[in-house]
Motif scaffolding. Sequence first.
Motif, PDB file in Angstrom:
ATOM      1  N   ILE A  66       0.840  -1.204   0.000  1.00 45.83           N
ATOM      2  CA  ILE A  66       0.000   0.000   0.000  1.00 45.83           C
ATOM      3  C   ILE A  66       0.874   1.252   0.000  1.00 45.83           C
ATOM      4  N   SER A  67       1.917   1.247   0.825  1.00 46.49           N
ATOM      5  CA  SER A  67       2.789   2.420   0.907  1.00 46.49           C
ATOM      6  C   SER A  67       3.484   2.687  -0.425  1.00 46.49           C
ATOM      7  N   LYS A  68       3.874   1.613  -1.117  1.00 47.68           N
ATOM      8  CA  LYS A  68       4.507   1.769  -2.433  1.00 47.68           C
ATOM      9  C   LYS A  68       3.501   2.300  -3.449  1.00 47.68           C
ATOM     10  N   ARG A  69       2.280   1.788  -3.398  1.00 47.59           N
ATOM     11  CA  ARG A  69       1.244   2.201  -4.348  1.00 47.59           C
ATOM     12  C   ARG A  69       0.937   3.694  -4.228  1.00 47.59           C
ATOM     13  N   SER A  75       5.130   3.326   7.727  1.00 47.17           N
ATOM     14  CA  SER A  75       4.702   3.782   9.051  1.00 47.17           C
ATOM     15  C   SER A  75       3.449   4.646   8.988  1.00 47.17           C
ATOM     16  N   GLN A  76       3.045   5.039   7.779  1.00 48.92           N
ATOM     17  CA  GLN A  76       1.861   5.878   7.590  1.00 48.92           C
ATOM     18  C   GLN A  76       0.643   5.080   7.161  1.00 48.92           C
ATOM     19  N   VAL A  77       0.715   3.740   7.288  1.00 51.92           N
ATOM     20  CA  VAL A  77      -0.359   2.859   6.811  1.00 51.92           C
ATOM     21  C   VAL A  77      -0.838   1.948   7.937  1.00 51.92           C
ATOM     22  N   PHE A  78      -2.154   1.835   8.066  1.00 47.44           N
ATOM     23  CA  PHE A  78      -2.797   0.894   8.988  1.00 47.44           C
ATOM     24  C   PHE A  78      -3.774   0.040   8.200  1.00 47.44           C
ATOM     25  N   SER A 192      -7.866  12.227  -4.537  1.00 45.78           N
ATOM     26  CA  SER A 192      -7.561  11.867  -3.159  1.00 45.78           C
ATOM     27  C   SER A 192      -6.814  12.983  -2.443  1.00 45.78           C
ATOM     28  N   ALA A 193      -6.964  12.996  -1.117  1.00 43.03           N
ATOM     29  CA  ALA A 193      -6.243  13.949  -0.275  1.00 43.03           C
ATOM     30  C   ALA A 193      -4.975  13.343   0.312  1.00 43.03           C
ATOM     31  N   ILE A 194      -4.541  12.195  -0.226  1.00 44.63           N
ATOM     32  CA  ILE A 194      -3.335  11.553   0.294  1.00 44.63           C
ATOM     33  C   ILE A 194      -2.133  12.491   0.242  1.00 44.63           C
ATOM     34  N   SER A 195      -2.091  13.335  -0.770  1.00 49.74           N
ATOM     35  CA  SER A 195      -0.963  14.255  -0.919  1.00 49.74           C
ATOM     36  C   SER A 195      -0.859  15.246   0.237  1.00 49.74           C
ATOM     37  N   LEU A 196      -1.901  15.350   1.060  1.00 50.80           N
ATOM     38  CA  LEU A 196      -1.921  16.335   2.143  1.00 50.80           C
ATOM     39  C   LEU A 196      -1.456  15.781   3.485  1.00 50.80           C
ATOM     40  N   ILE A 197      -1.253  14.462   3.594  1.00 52.82           N
ATOM     41  CA  ILE A 197      -0.982  13.904   4.925  1.00 52.82           C
ATOM     42  C   ILE A 197       0.393  14.287   5.464  1.00 52.82           C
ATOM     43  N   GLU A 198       1.345  14.597   4.591  1.00 51.97           N
ATOM     44  CA  GLU A 198       2.646  15.065   5.073  1.00 51.97           C
ATOM     45  C   GLU A 198       2.525  16.459   5.669  1.00 51.97           C
ATOM     46  N   ARG A 199       1.683  17.263   5.089  1.00 55.79           N
ATOM     47  CA  ARG A 199       1.533  18.652   5.522  1.00 55.79           C
ATOM     48  C   ARG A 199       0.657  18.772   6.761  1.00 55.79           C
ATOM     49  N   PHE A 200      -0.388  17.956   6.841  1.00 57.84           N
ATOM     50  CA  PHE A 200      -1.338  18.063   7.941  1.00 57.84           C
ATOM     51  C   PHE A 200      -1.294  16.782   8.786  1.00 57.84           C
ATOM     52  N   LYS A 201      -0.711  16.894   9.967  1.00 61.43           N
ATOM     53  CA  LYS A 201      -0.524  15.731  10.837  1.00 61.43           C
ATOM     54  C   LYS A 201      -1.828  15.250  11.445  1.00 61.43           C
ATOM     55  N   ASN A 202      -2.877  16.037  11.333  1.00 60.05           N
ATOM     56  CA  ASN A 202      -4.176  15.671  11.894  1.00 60.05           C
ATOM     57  C   ASN A 202      -5.145  15.126  10.854  1.00 60.05           C
ATOM     58  N   LEU A 203      -4.641  14.796   9.673  1.00 62.75           N
ATOM     59  CA  LEU A 203      -5.498  14.273   8.599  1.00 62.75           C
ATOM     60  C   LEU A 203      -5.342  12.762   8.485  1.00 62.75           C
ATOM     61  N   GLY A 225      -2.031   8.124   7.148  1.00 58.37           N
ATOM     62  CA  GLY A 225      -1.906   9.376   7.878  1.00 58.37           C
ATOM     63  C   GLY A 225      -0.570   9.461   8.577  1.00 58.37           C
ATOM     64  N   ASP A 226      -0.432  10.459   9.419  1.00 58.06           N
ATOM     65  CA  ASP A 226       0.797  10.641  10.178  1.00 58.06           C
ATOM     66  C   ASP A 226       1.082   9.421  11.053  1.00 58.06           C
ATOM     67  N   GLU A 227       2.361   9.144  11.271  1.00 55.36           N
ATOM     68  CA  GLU A 227       2.762   7.969  12.057  1.00 55.36           C
ATOM     69  C   GLU A 227       2.129   7.970  13.441  1.00 55.36           C
ATOM     70  N   GLY A 228       1.960   9.148  14.040  1.00 58.48           N
ATOM     71  CA  GLY A 228       1.334   9.213  15.354  1.00 58.48           C
ATOM     72  C   GLY A 228      -0.104   8.735  15.339  1.00 58.48           C
ATOM     73  N   LEU A 229      -0.847   9.080  14.294  1.00 58.18           N
ATOM     74  CA  LEU A 229      -2.223   8.607  14.166  1.00 58.18           C
ATOM     75  C   LEU A 229      -2.264   7.098  13.940  1.00 58.18           C
ATOM     76  N   ILE A 230      -1.342   6.604  13.109  1.00 55.31           N
ATOM     77  CA  ILE A 230      -1.292   5.175  12.810  1.00 55.31           C
ATOM     78  C   ILE A 230      -0.958   4.377  14.064  1.00 55.31           C
ATOM     79  N   ASN A 231      -0.016   4.871  14.862  1.00 56.17           N
ATOM     80  CA  ASN A 231       0.333   4.180  16.110  1.00 56.17           C
ATOM     81  C   ASN A 231      -0.861   4.112  17.052  1.00 56.17           C
ATOM     82  N   ALA A 232      -1.666   5.169  17.068  1.00 59.92           N
ATOM     83  CA  ALA A 232      -2.866   5.168  17.909  1.00 59.92           C
ATOM     84  C   ALA A 232      -3.854   4.095  17.452  1.00 59.92           C
ATOM     85  N   LEU A 233      -3.997   3.925  16.139  1.00 63.05           N
ATOM     86  CA  LEU A 233      -4.892   2.892  15.614  1.00 63.05           C
ATOM     87  C   LEU A 233      -4.398   1.499  15.981  1.00 63.05           C
ATOM     88  N   PHE A 234      -3.091   1.288  15.926  1.00 67.77           N
ATOM     89  CA  PHE A 234      -2.543  -0.003  16.338  1.00 67.77           C
ATOM     90  C   PHE A 234      -2.802  -0.255  17.823  1.00 67.77           C
TER      91      PHE A 234
END
Length: 352
Positions: A66-69, A75-78, A192-203, A225-234
Motif C-alpha cells: 500500500i505504501s509503495k502504491r 509507518s503511515q499505513v494501517f 484523493s487527499a493523500i498528498s496532504l498527509i505530510e503537511r497536515f498531521k491531523n489528517l 496518515g501521520d505515524e502518530g495517528l497510525i500508532n494510535a490505531l494499532f
Amino acid sequence: MLTKRIKRLSPYVPGEQPQDRSYIKLNTNENPYPPTPLIEPFLKSFDIERLRLYPDPLFGTLRKAISKRYNIDISQVFVGNGSDEVLAFAFYAFFDSVRGNLIFPEFSYSFYPVYCDFYGIEYRKIPLTENFTIDINDYLVEESSCGVVFPNPNAPTGILLPLEKVTALMEHYPADRVVIIDEAYVDFGGESAISLIERFKNLLIIRTFSKSMSLAALRLGFAMGDEGLINALFAVKDSFNSYPADLIAQRIGEIAINDTAYYQAITQKIINNREFLSKALKDLGWHVLPSKANFIFAGKKGLKGEAIYKGLKEEGILVRHFNTEGIQNFVRITIGTDEEIKTLIASIQRLF
C-alpha cells in the motif's frame, strides 16, 4: 441481563440482501466486475498448512504494498477488517465529547452516528447546501468540535468536495483535532487527499478494498496518515483484536493493490456507465446529482422515492431508498454492467 448501553444502541442497517428470487443488485454499491484474475492462481496454489499459524499482526507485506502504491512510508499505513472497522477504531482513538461535538454532514454515511452512540460521542450533523454540497465554512464556524469526518465523494449524494476545498478546510481547522476523510469511492472520479498527509498531521484518510477493487466479501480496509495517528490505531486494534485481517485476506489485498492496470480498466467501465445512466435519466426528466462515485442519487418530480424503490423491486431490480426527511424522494442506484444499466433504464421508462 442487558446493559443500559446496549439498550441505547440503534444499529446500522445494511442494504437488503433478499433471497426470495434473483435480483439485479444495484443497492449496496458493490462492484459489478470480478476482482483481478491474478487472485485465482494464488488461491489454487495456497498451502493449507499455513492456516495453523496466526497471520502477521502488523500486516507487513500488505502495508508495504500500500505504501509503495501511494508513495508514502509504511509507518503511515494501517490495515483493518474492512474500512468500517478502521473507522470504528479511529472514532475510539480520536473523538470524545470533552472538546465538543464530532461534526459530519447531515446526509452522509449512516454508520457515523452509530459509532458515536456506541462510544458515547456527542455529535452534530451539519446541513448540506441547497445543492446537496458540503460548505467547508459551516465546519469552521463551529465554536467547539472534537473532530470532523465525512466521505469524499459523499454518500449517498455522490458529490465530490474538490481537493482545494479540502485543503482550505485543513488550513483553517484546529491542528490538534483530527479530520477523517472517508475515501471509499474516490477512485471513481475523485481526487484523493493523500498528498496532504505530510503537511497536515491531523489528517487521516480511510480507504476500502470493497468498492473499486471488487473485494467486498474479503473485508479489508486501510488508513493513511501521520505515524502518530497510525500508532494510535494499532494501540486500539491491539486492545481489541490483534489479528483482524487473516492471512489469505492480506495476501489477496497485496495482489489487488499491485494490479493497477486491471482495476483502472474496470473503474473506467463503471464511470462510463455512470455517465450513460445519468444522461438517460436526465433525458427522461429526472433530477440526478453530479456523482463521482460508483452510484448516482436521483429522483423525479411527482414521484416518491419509496414508490420508485418498490416499483423497481417488483421488476427484479434492487435500489436503495432512505426514508429520511430531506432525501426521501431520491433513490441511490449502484452502477452495474452495461446490460444491467440498460435493463434498469428500460424498466424506468416503462414504470415511470
